[in-house]
Enzyme design. Structure first.
Site, PDB file in Angstrom:
ATOM      1  N   GLU A  99      47.715 -15.132  21.682  1.00  0.00           N
ATOM      2  CA  GLU A  99      48.893 -15.921  22.073  1.00  0.00           C
ATOM      3  C   GLU A  99      48.592 -16.598  23.393  1.00  0.00           C
ATOM      4  O   GLU A  99      48.096 -15.950  24.322  1.00  0.00           O
ATOM      5  CB  GLU A  99      50.134 -15.048  22.281  1.00  0.00           C
ATOM      6  N   GLU A 152      51.988  -6.485  21.721  1.00  0.00           N
ATOM      7  CA  GLU A 152      52.348  -6.229  23.125  1.00  0.00           C
ATOM      8  C   GLU A 152      52.927  -4.824  23.306  1.00  0.00           C
ATOM      9  O   GLU A 152      54.082  -4.650  23.724  1.00  0.00           O
ATOM     10  CB  GLU A 152      53.324  -7.302  23.609  1.00  0.00           C
TER      11      GLU A 152
HETATM   12  C1  BG6 Z   1      55.146 -13.078  23.572  1.00  0.00           C
HETATM   13  C2  BG6 Z   1      55.702 -12.547  22.276  1.00  0.00           C
HETATM   14  O1  BG6 Z   1      55.285 -12.152  24.570  1.00  0.00           O
HETATM   15  O2  BG6 Z   1      55.762 -14.188  24.125  1.00  0.00           O
HETATM   16  C3  BG6 Z   1      56.225 -13.633  21.363  1.00  0.00           C
HETATM   17  O3  BG6 Z   1      54.742 -11.788  21.596  1.00  0.00           O
HETATM   18  C4  BG6 Z   1      57.034 -14.614  22.171  1.00  0.00           C
HETATM   19  O4  BG6 Z   1      56.954 -13.043  20.325  1.00  0.00           O
HETATM   20  C5  BG6 Z   1      56.162 -15.222  23.251  1.00  0.00           C
HETATM   21  O5  BG6 Z   1      57.642 -15.608  21.408  1.00  0.00           O
HETATM   22  C6  BG6 Z   1      56.822 -16.274  24.102  1.00  0.00           C
HETATM   23  O6  BG6 Z   1      58.010 -15.765  24.647  1.00  0.00           O
HETATM   24  P1  BG6 Z   1      59.399 -16.508  24.451  1.00  0.00           P
HETATM   25  O7  BG6 Z   1      60.414 -15.592  25.000  1.00  0.00           O
HETATM   26  O8  BG6 Z   1      59.294 -17.783  25.209  1.00  0.00           O
HETATM   27  O9  BG6 Z   1      59.535 -16.737  22.983  1.00  0.00           O
END
Ligand code: BG6
Length: 486
Positions: free
Chosen positions: A382, A189
């Site tokens: 993701e 990101e």
């Molecule tokens: C993404 C990141 O933006 O979101 C991850 O790359 C992160 O590292 C994921 O865990 C979800 O966000 P959060 O804050 O709910 O863990």
């Protein structure tokens, strides 16, 4: 009937700093993640305050050996339990697993002459076992975990000398693991540098003597250059190696068709895509250059940088996708948090407890936008749903909300593939509960596998399959055909 291509990669994604724990074990140095505090009561609408890090707060955190209030220091103990966790991923049928390498496990301060042998051995064993299990490693070089020593000494990536240190680290990764790892990502990101400059690039406001914004764009330019150089080296050192860039895909809709709303949404979308424009098309877009000039920001472009960026673009475009948002020029438009952003609330969408607006169709739109713009293979690295889970007295975890989220998104992803989008694979975030990047909670659970820890680290750490485990296992086993089932 499945319409995912044969060989489509199915799996999950984790990051070292959110799972490994063992933050000071076997010679590892502290990283920027290790000073992240537990923030359960964070004001979801005040991200700026949430991400403030000062030289004083860093010094205080480093002097504090506590692990309770710095949950990323303990993670989910993947460092010791990884064999069992990989066995569960193999049982899910994974053909790919996205992990990251903690830079400070190999080079504790980022500047040592010699490698930390225990760190090198850890990842070698991990990747070897993944290969044994038929799981392709997809490895992020930098996922919010630069050695904190570099943040403190150089103000992170704002100093050009960090490029060389990172390139040395990347070279080590390619030479140590290139026989096992063929798929790589540069920076997780990369666009997040504007939303949390310290976590992404070690940039500290009180050290930014030329101004914080200026330091952030200097750091970003240095990451672009380092990423291009890492791409060059990956091709040179890893037989069959492929390098991807990685974007937080934040799609913004106009709240209404009032042209002002449309223009406001367009501005956000252009800003979001500028990063992958550079990494994929090989040059800064003119609109961005003019915008930076208008804001008085000077990019530290040296002779040779532009040629490097143009010559070593990403082989594929990977991205995270969790939510969408709207934008409006109306000052009355209600705002809601998303993935480290604030957007306008879309009346057609439901939100998670953390305010993130759930939008499966937005994934299809994103895939089509990105493919049409870059004409390179895509990889969804993701996508997932953070929610609280209940363990029943019988020890079961019923999570239909998670299944509903994934089913909706995977069906839309399939539609994009049917429309012609070239998609290499899909790694869910996250296959196993872990420490949240944003709030450091574990109770914001993403996994198909439950981890018996609470937010303060109490619990046995035992892993337990949720209902969604069986569901995802079947999706993978049928290469997506089971998505047609109700
Ligand atoms: C993404 C990141 O933006 O979101 C991850 O790359 C992160 O590292 C994921 O865990 C979800 O966000 P959060 O804050 O709910 O863990």
């Amino acid at each position: 009937m499945s319409r995912f291509p044969d060989g489509f990669l199915w799996g999950g994604a984790v990051a070292a700093n959110q799972v490994e724990g063992a933050w000071d074990a076997d010679g590892k140095g502290p990283s920027v993640a290790d000073i992240a505090t537990y923030k359960p009561h964070l004001d979801l609408k005040d991200f700026a305050a949430h991400h403030v890090v000062t030289s004083a707060s860093i010094a205080a955190a480093l002097a504090d050996p506590d692990v309770t209030h710095y949950p990323k220091r303990r993670g989910i103990d993947f460092y010791h339990r990884w064999r069992d966790d990989l066995a569960l991923f193999a049982e899910l049928g994974f053909t790919v697993l996205r992990v990251s390498i903690a830079w400070s496990r190999l080079y504790p301060t980022g500047e040592e002459e010699a490698l930390n042998p225990a760190g090198v051995a850890f990842y070698r064993e991990l990747f070897t076992q993944m290969r044994r299990l038929g799981i392709e490693p997809l490895v992020t070089l930098s996922h919010y975990e630069m050695p904190i020593a570099l943040a403190v000494k150089y103000n992170g990536w704002s100093d050009r000398r960090v490029i060389e240190l990172f390139v040395r680290f990347a070279t080590t990764c390619f030479t140590e693991y290139g026989d096992l790892v063929k798929l790589w990502l540069t920076f997780n990101e990369i666009d997040s540098i504007r939303r949390h400059p310290f976590t992404t690039a070690g940039v500290i406001e009180d050290k930014s003597t030329q101004g914080f914004e200026q330091a952030i764009y200097e750091a970003l330019h240095h990451q672009f250059v380092a990423g291009a150089e890492a791409t060059r080296l990956c091709h040179e050192l890893v037989p069959g190696g492929r390098m991807g860039c990685m974007l937080t895909k934040l799609i913004t809709y106009p709240l209404t068709c009032e042209p002002g709303d449309v223009a406001a949404a367009q501005a956000r979308n252009l800003e979001n895509m500028f990063y992958t424009d550079v990494q994929t098309l090989g040059a800064y877009p003119r609109l961005t250059l003019v915008d930076l000039e208008n804001r008085g920001i000077r990019l530290p472009i040296l002779p040779g940088d532009e040629e490097l960026l143009a010559a070593h673009t990403a082989d594929f475009v990977s991205f995270s996708y969790y939510m969408s948002m709207a934008e409006s020029v109306s000052p009355d438009a209600e705002r809601t948090p998303g993935n480290t952003v604030l957007g306008v609330k879309n009346p057609y969408l439901q939100s998670s407890e953390w305010g993130w607006q759930v939008d499966p169709v937005g994934l299809r739109i994103s895939l089509i936008d990105l493919y049409d713009r870059y004409r390179k293979p895509l990889f969804v690295v993701e996508n997932g749903f953070g929610a609280r889970d209940e363990v029943t007295p019988e020890g079961r975890i019923h999570d239909p909300y998670r299944v509903a989220y994934f089913k909706g998104h995977l069906r839309e992803m399939r539609r994009a593939v049917e429309q012609g989008v070239e998609l290499m694979g899909y790694t869910s975030w996250a296959p196993i509960d872990m420490i949240s990047a944003g709030t450091s909670q574990i109770t914001k659970r993403y996994g198909f596998i439950h981890v018996d820890f609470d937010d303060l680290g109490n619990g046995s750490g035992e892993r337990r399959k949720k209902d969604s485990f069986d569901w995802y296992q079947r999706v993978i086993a049928t290469n997506g055909a089971s998505l047609d089932e109700e």
